[in-house]
Design a protein around this motif. Structure first.
Motif, mmCIF file in Angstrom:
data_model
loop_
_atom_site.group_PDB
_atom_site.id
_atom_site.type_symbol
_atom_site.label_atom_id
_atom_site.label_comp_id
_atom_site.label_asym_id
_atom_site.label_seq_id
_atom_site.Cartn_x
_atom_site.Cartn_y
_atom_site.Cartn_z
ATOM 1 N N ASP A 140 0.859 -1.192 0.000
ATOM 2 C CA ASP A 140 0.000 0.000 0.000
ATOM 3 C C ASP A 140 0.890 1.236 0.000
ATOM 4 O OD1 ASP A 140 -2.641 1.197 0.162
ATOM 5 O OD2 ASP A 140 -2.126 1.789 2.209
ATOM 6 N N ILE A 166 5.276 3.435 -6.968
ATOM 7 C CA ILE A 166 4.406 2.446 -7.616
ATOM 8 C C ILE A 166 5.138 1.775 -8.771
ATOM 9 C CG2 ILE A 166 2.340 2.230 -9.068
ATOM 10 C CD1 ILE A 166 1.068 4.344 -7.181
ATOM 11 N N ILE A 176 -0.483 -3.904 -5.883
ATOM 12 C CA ILE A 176 -0.251 -2.564 -5.335
ATOM 13 C C ILE A 176 -1.574 -1.853 -5.083
ATOM 14 C CG2 ILE A 176 0.885 -0.333 -5.720
ATOM 15 C CD1 ILE A 176 2.613 -1.853 -7.862
ATOM 16 N N SER A 177 -1.643 -1.247 -3.914
ATOM 17 C CA SER A 177 -2.748 -0.362 -3.558
ATOM 18 C C SER A 177 -2.202 1.050 -3.431
ATOM 19 C CB SER A 177 -3.364 -0.821 -2.236
ATOM 20 O OG SER A 177 -4.254 0.143 -1.718
ATOM 21 N N VAL A 178 -2.977 2.045 -3.866
ATOM 22 C CA VAL A 178 -2.571 3.437 -3.691
ATOM 23 C C VAL A 178 -3.474 4.070 -2.647
ATOM 24 C CG1 VAL A 178 -3.970 4.252 -5.658
ATOM 25 C CG2 VAL A 178 -2.060 5.648 -4.803
ATOM 26 N N ALA A 189 -1.908 6.669 -10.690
ATOM 27 C CA ALA A 189 -1.371 5.490 -10.012
ATOM 28 C C ALA A 189 -1.807 4.208 -10.708
ATOM 29 C CB ALA A 189 -1.825 5.488 -8.556
ATOM 30 N N ALA A 194 -0.576 0.474 -10.270
ATOM 31 C CA ALA A 194 -1.376 0.128 -9.090
ATOM 32 C C ALA A 194 -2.632 -0.616 -9.534
ATOM 33 C CB ALA A 194 -1.757 1.386 -8.312
ATOM 34 N N HIS A 195 -3.206 -1.377 -8.597
ATOM 35 C CA HIS A 195 -4.377 -2.198 -8.912
ATOM 36 C C HIS A 195 -5.594 -1.853 -8.068
ATOM 37 C CE1 HIS A 195 -0.662 -4.639 -9.515
ATOM 38 N NE2 HIS A 195 -1.210 -4.819 -10.706
#
Length: 370
Positions: A140, A166, A176-178, A189, A194-195
């Motif tokens: 995160d 990222i 990946i979390s933003v 992102a 990011a996902h």
């Protein structure tokens, strides 16, 4: 406010056989629940409470006043719901056991790391790699401090902080979390690799966030915070913090669904530490199993937070590891699917031991006579 019904698990069990099968697998995880309370609330006050078990749930439903049966049945189904995995690019995050989300703060004023991962990108890269190697399912990435009193960050600065982080996490193949509340940062992102979006304002800070997340159909974490604008911690006024946060999260879930966000991509977070006193945080932690009745995966972010210091002779943030592990285990016991933590290796180890105990409990009655 209209009358509301809540189905709250109040008695957890180590295994189905300990209750002779009269229990459920809470939210499809490794926690079993045997006793429950159906709680009727009117004008902010609890006016009726019925206790039941899975064996007596039909009897309880038949005793409810007119107009509450459908909601109670939906909550009962939600408590037993097994959530599908979260798809994050090439990574699949299963939700049938607790998963660890490692925190990578790229801010100059982080309360936990003092900005070292922003000042030295190589240090940030090494930290991300270490979290993944230790067993983090998700990284995160956040570029704005959300601690009480932290100044708002200009969007351009936030972008400059999170996008490089990222990109190097994406290069490692990470899920990946933003951690952001700004749609421009979310969009950039997601394009950078990011996902998932983790929004501490639950998509309220900017109305365009709802449209963006719906259009991208990405997983999103909706976090409870009472404040609006730049002060996420202000404006807290709870009649009953547990039920008020439950109702608030239900409203935000429904708003996201109405905007076109697929319900299967919504994760809910009760927002420990956001506009809540020590007593209110403790009440929420003790009531975590209730939130499964909303029918969404749950995320708990309590790592190194101020409440640990308040219970530990004002221990500073870097000395709150033990308390963080204790709260993570409390989340595991409550069936929480995602744990957002600073100390990944230690929490993964605690999770693995906890899982071993859970697995062993499924067979620890095998030597008893029939």
């Amino acid at each position: 406010m209209p009358d509301q019904i809540y189905l709250r698990p109040i008695g957890l069990a180590p295994s189905p056989q300990s209750e002779e099968g009269d229990c459920i697998r809470l939210a499809g995880g490794l926690t079993h629940a045997h006793r429950f309370a159906a709680i009727l609330r009117r004008d902010g006050e609890v006016i009726e409470r019925w206790r039941f078990t899975p064996a007596t749930v039909d009897e309880m439903l038949g005793r409810l006043p007119d107009g509450f049966g459908a909601d109670a049945e939906a909550q009962w189904a939600n408590l037993r719901m097994a959530h599908p995995p979260i798809e994050m690019g090439a990574r699949t995050v299963r939700l049938d056991q607790p998963q660890i989300m490692g925190i990578l703060n790229v801010t100059p004023d982080s309360f936990s790391d003092g900005g070292k991962f922003l000042d030295d990108p190589e240090e940030g890269r090494a930290h991300a790699a270490a979290m993944l190697e230790a067993g983090a399912a998700i990284v995160d990435v956040g570029g704005e401090s959300t601690r009480p009193g932290a100044p708002a960050v200009w969007e351009g600065d936030e972008l400059a902080r999170v996008i490089p982080a990222i990109e190097y996490c994406a290069g490692m193949g990470a899920a990946i979390s933003v951690d952001t509340r700004r749609p421009a940062v979310m969009d950039a992102a997601l394009h950078a690799g990011a996902h998932m979006v983790n929004d501490v304002s639950a998509l309220r800070h900017d109305p365009r966030s709802l449209e963006l997340v719906a259009a991208r159909a990405c997983p999103v974490v909706l976090v409870h915070a009472p404040g609006k604008g730049d002060d996420l911690h202000g404006g807290a006024d709870y009649e009953s913090v547990v039920f008020d946060v439950f109702d608030w999260l239900r409203e935000r879930r429904d708003a996201a669904v109405e905007a076109g966000v697929p319900r299967g991509r919504i994760v809910l977070d009760p927002g420990i530490g956001f506009g809540k006193s020590l007593g209110e945080n403790l009440a929420l932690l003790n009531a975590l199993p209730l939130f499964h009745a909303l029918g969404q995966p749950l995320l708990l972010g309590a790592s190194r937070k101020r409440m640990i210091g308040a219970l530990s002779n004002e221990a500073p943030a870097h000395e709150r590891r033990g308390g963080s592990i204790a709260l993570a285990i409390a989340g595991m016991n409550a069936g929480v699917q995602l744990l957002r933590v600073h100390d990944v290796a230690e929490t993964v180890q605690a999770r693995n031991v906890w899982r071993g105990l859970r697995d062993a409990a499924l067979t620890d009655f095998s030597d008893l006579p029939a």
